[in-house]
Design a protein around this motif. Structure first.
Motif, PDB file in Angstrom:
ATOM      1  N   UNK A  64       0.770  -1.232   0.000  1.00  0.00           N
ATOM      2  CA  UNK A  64       0.000   0.000   0.000  1.00  0.00           C
ATOM      3  C   UNK A  64       0.801   1.281   0.000  1.00  0.00           C
ATOM      4  N   UNK A  65       2.124   1.175   0.074  1.00  0.00           N
ATOM      5  CA  UNK A  65       2.954   2.372   0.154  1.00  0.00           C
ATOM      6  C   UNK A  65       3.988   2.350  -0.974  1.00  0.00           C
ATOM      7  N   UNK A  66       4.076   3.469  -1.697  1.00  0.00           N
ATOM      8  CA  UNK A  66       5.127   3.647  -2.694  1.00  0.00           C
ATOM      9  C   UNK A  66       5.942   4.856  -2.278  1.00  0.00           C
ATOM     10  N   UNK A  67       7.250   4.688  -2.282  1.00  0.00           N
ATOM     11  CA  UNK A  67       8.150   5.758  -1.864  1.00  0.00           C
ATOM     12  C   UNK A  67       9.194   5.969  -2.964  1.00  0.00           C
ATOM     13  N   UNK A  68       9.450   7.241  -3.255  1.00  0.00           N
ATOM     14  CA  UNK A  68      10.531   7.586  -4.164  1.00  0.00           C
ATOM     15  C   UNK A  68      11.707   8.036  -3.315  1.00  0.00           C
ATOM     16  N   UNK A  69      12.852   7.418  -3.529  1.00  0.00           N
ATOM     17  CA  UNK A  69      14.051   7.771  -2.770  1.00  0.00           C
ATOM     18  C   UNK A  69      15.050   8.440  -3.685  1.00  0.00           C
ATOM     19  N   UNK A  70      15.563   9.575  -3.248  1.00  0.00           N
ATOM     20  CA  UNK A  70      16.701  10.180  -3.914  1.00  0.00           C
ATOM     21  C   UNK A  70      17.932   9.757  -3.135  1.00  0.00           C
ATOM     22  N   UNK A  71      18.941   9.256  -3.837  1.00  0.00           N
ATOM     23  CA  UNK A  71      20.158   8.796  -3.167  1.00  0.00           C
ATOM     24  C   UNK A  71      21.366   9.469  -3.795  1.00  0.00           C
ATOM     25  N   UNK A  72      22.157  10.093  -2.937  1.00  0.00           N
ATOM     26  CA  UNK A  72      23.442  10.638  -3.370  1.00  0.00           C
ATOM     27  C   UNK A  72      24.511   9.712  -2.806  1.00  0.00           C
ATOM     28  N   UNK A  73      25.388   9.249  -3.663  1.00  0.00           N
ATOM     29  CA  UNK A  73      26.461   8.378  -3.203  1.00  0.00           C
ATOM     30  C   UNK A  73      27.503   9.215  -2.464  1.00  0.00           C
ATOM     31  N   UNK A  74      28.093   8.617  -1.450  1.00  0.00           N
ATOM     32  CA  UNK A  74      29.123   9.297  -0.666  1.00  0.00           C
ATOM     33  C   UNK A  74      30.383   9.423  -1.508  1.00  0.00           C
ATOM     34  N   UNK A  75      31.055  10.547  -1.383  1.00  0.00           N
ATOM     35  CA  UNK A  75      32.296  10.752  -2.140  1.00  0.00           C
ATOM     36  C   UNK A  75      33.414   9.883  -1.574  1.00  0.00           C
ATOM     37  N   UNK A  76      33.370   9.653  -0.252  1.00  0.00           N
ATOM     38  CA  UNK A  76      34.397   8.826   0.378  1.00  0.00           C
ATOM     39  C   UNK A  76      34.290   7.399  -0.130  1.00  0.00           C
ATOM     40  N   UNK A  77      35.397   6.776  -0.402  1.00  0.00           N
ATOM     41  CA  UNK A  77      35.406   5.385  -0.802  1.00  0.00           C
ATOM     42  C   UNK A  77      35.175   5.195  -2.293  1.00  0.00           C
ATOM     43  N   UNK A  78      34.575   6.184  -2.922  1.00  0.00           N
ATOM     44  CA  UNK A  78      34.369   6.136  -4.374  1.00  0.00           C
ATOM     45  C   UNK A  78      33.804   4.810  -4.852  1.00  0.00           C
ATOM     46  N   UNK A  79      32.700   4.406  -4.244  1.00  0.00           N
ATOM     47  CA  UNK A  79      32.016   3.181  -4.667  1.00  0.00           C
ATOM     48  C   UNK A  79      31.663   3.303  -6.132  1.00  0.00           C
ATOM     49  N   UNK A  80      31.916   2.258  -6.880  1.00  0.00           N
ATOM     50  CA  UNK A  80      31.597   2.316  -8.301  1.00  0.00           C
ATOM     51  C   UNK A  80      30.084   2.294  -8.498  1.00  0.00           C
ATOM     52  N   UNK A  81      29.650   2.952  -9.543  1.00  0.00           N
ATOM     53  CA  UNK A  81      28.227   2.965  -9.865  1.00  0.00           C
ATOM     54  C   UNK A  81      27.730   1.550 -10.111  1.00  0.00           C
ATOM     55  N   UNK A  82      28.548   0.740 -10.747  1.00  0.00           N
ATOM     56  CA  UNK A  82      28.156  -0.639 -11.041  1.00  0.00           C
ATOM     57  C   UNK A  82      27.928  -1.442  -9.763  1.00  0.00           C
ATOM     58  N   UNK A  83      28.780  -1.242  -8.747  1.00  0.00           N
ATOM     59  CA  UNK A  83      28.609  -1.954  -7.472  1.00  0.00           C
ATOM     60  C   UNK A  83      27.299  -1.554  -6.810  1.00  0.00           C
ATOM     61  N   UNK A  84      27.003  -0.254  -6.803  1.00  0.00           N
ATOM     62  CA  UNK A  84      25.758   0.220  -6.211  1.00  0.00           C
ATOM     63  C   UNK A  84      24.566  -0.335  -6.983  1.00  0.00           C
ATOM     64  N   UNK A  85      24.597  -0.225  -8.310  1.00  0.00           N
ATOM     65  CA  UNK A  85      23.484  -0.688  -9.135  1.00  0.00           C
ATOM     66  C   UNK A  85      23.241  -2.187  -8.976  1.00  0.00           C
ATOM     67  N   UNK A  86      24.296  -2.955  -8.930  1.00  0.00           N
ATOM     68  CA  UNK A  86      24.168  -4.405  -8.752  1.00  0.00           C
ATOM     69  C   UNK A  86      23.515  -4.722  -7.409  1.00  0.00           C
ATOM     70  N   UNK A  87      23.919  -4.012  -6.360  1.00  0.00           N
ATOM     71  CA  UNK A  87      23.374  -4.266  -5.023  1.00  0.00           C
ATOM     72  C   UNK A  87      21.917  -3.807  -4.915  1.00  0.00           C
ATOM     73  N   UNK A  88      21.594  -2.637  -5.456  1.00  0.00           N
ATOM     74  CA  UNK A  88      20.237  -2.107  -5.302  1.00  0.00           C
ATOM     75  C   UNK A  88      19.232  -2.890  -6.143  1.00  0.00           C
ATOM     76  N   UNK A  89      19.628  -3.374  -7.301  1.00  0.00           N
ATOM     77  CA  UNK A  89      18.687  -4.125  -8.134  1.00  0.00           C
ATOM     78  C   UNK A  89      18.395  -5.513  -7.568  1.00  0.00           C
ATOM     79  N   UNK A  90      19.167  -5.944  -6.598  1.00  0.00           N
ATOM     80  CA  UNK A  90      18.917  -7.243  -5.951  1.00  0.00           C
ATOM     81  C   UNK A  90      17.842  -7.142  -4.861  1.00  0.00           C
ATOM     82  N   UNK A  91      17.400  -5.944  -4.531  1.00  0.00           N
ATOM     83  CA  UNK A  91      16.375  -5.750  -3.498  1.00  0.00           C
ATOM     84  C   UNK A  91      15.011  -5.834  -4.167  1.00  0.00           C
ATOM     85  N   UNK A  92      14.190  -6.822  -3.826  1.00  0.00           N
ATOM     86  CA  UNK A  92      12.925  -7.019  -4.548  1.00  0.00           C
ATOM     87  C   UNK A  92      11.931  -5.872  -4.419  1.00  0.00           C
TER      88      UNK A  92
END
Length: 150
Positions: A64-92
């Motif tokens: 019953x709830x839809x939420x739009x999240x804006x996410x800014x990646x942290x500059x520290x650690x410089x996580x690759x976009x691919x790592x973030x995308x792979x992890x977030x798309x695994x969340x059903x």
């Protein structure tokens, strides 16, 4: 290929109901079934029709709830976009992942059973993703679907 007025009318009909057959479309537009079928095939072959989809009423399934999240990646650690995308798309519960330009790096559409369920998803799944920095949530109150610029 540049669609003409009849092609656009076919696209509007299919955007409203992707299950329509060539005979029904032809009847609605004053075309024969073979003529409608040829036009649909031409639109598909040109890549203008990219597939068929169904619209699921998530509330009817208990979400019953839809939420739009804006996410800014942290500059520290410089996580690759691919790592973030792979992890977030695994969340059903994450239905859409959009890489955007602006205040945030990503925009997510999340469906949850209720606000408590969303909080669990946010704390246990989203905030633990690699590189997550700033997060902003917007709860959807209502939605109107439009077929697009046809």
């Amino acid at each position: 290929m540049t669609p003409d007025a009849t092609d656009l009318a076919i696209l509007r009909l299919l955007a409203a109901d992707a299950t329509l057959g060539a005979a029904e479309i032809g009847r609605d537009l004053g075309l024969t079934q073979p003529a409608a079928w040829r036009r649909i095939k031409r639109l598909r072959d040109a890549g203008i029709i990219a597939g068929r989809r169904i619209v699921v009423d998530t509330a009817a399934l208990g979400f019953g709830v839809t939420v739009f999240l804006g996410i800014r990646l942290a500059a520290k650690g410089r996580t690759s976009l691919e790592d973030f995308e792979r992890a977030v798309t695994a969340i059903p519960e994450v239905q859409v992942v959009q890489h955007v330009l602006g205040q945030f790096d990503y925009r997510l559409r999340i469906t949850a059973r209720d606000i408590a369920d969303f909080e669990r998803i946010l704390r246990r799944r989203i905030m633990t993703l690699p590189g997550v920095g700033q997060v902003e949530a917007n709860v959807m109150l209502s939605e109107e679907r439009r077929p697009g610029p046809l």
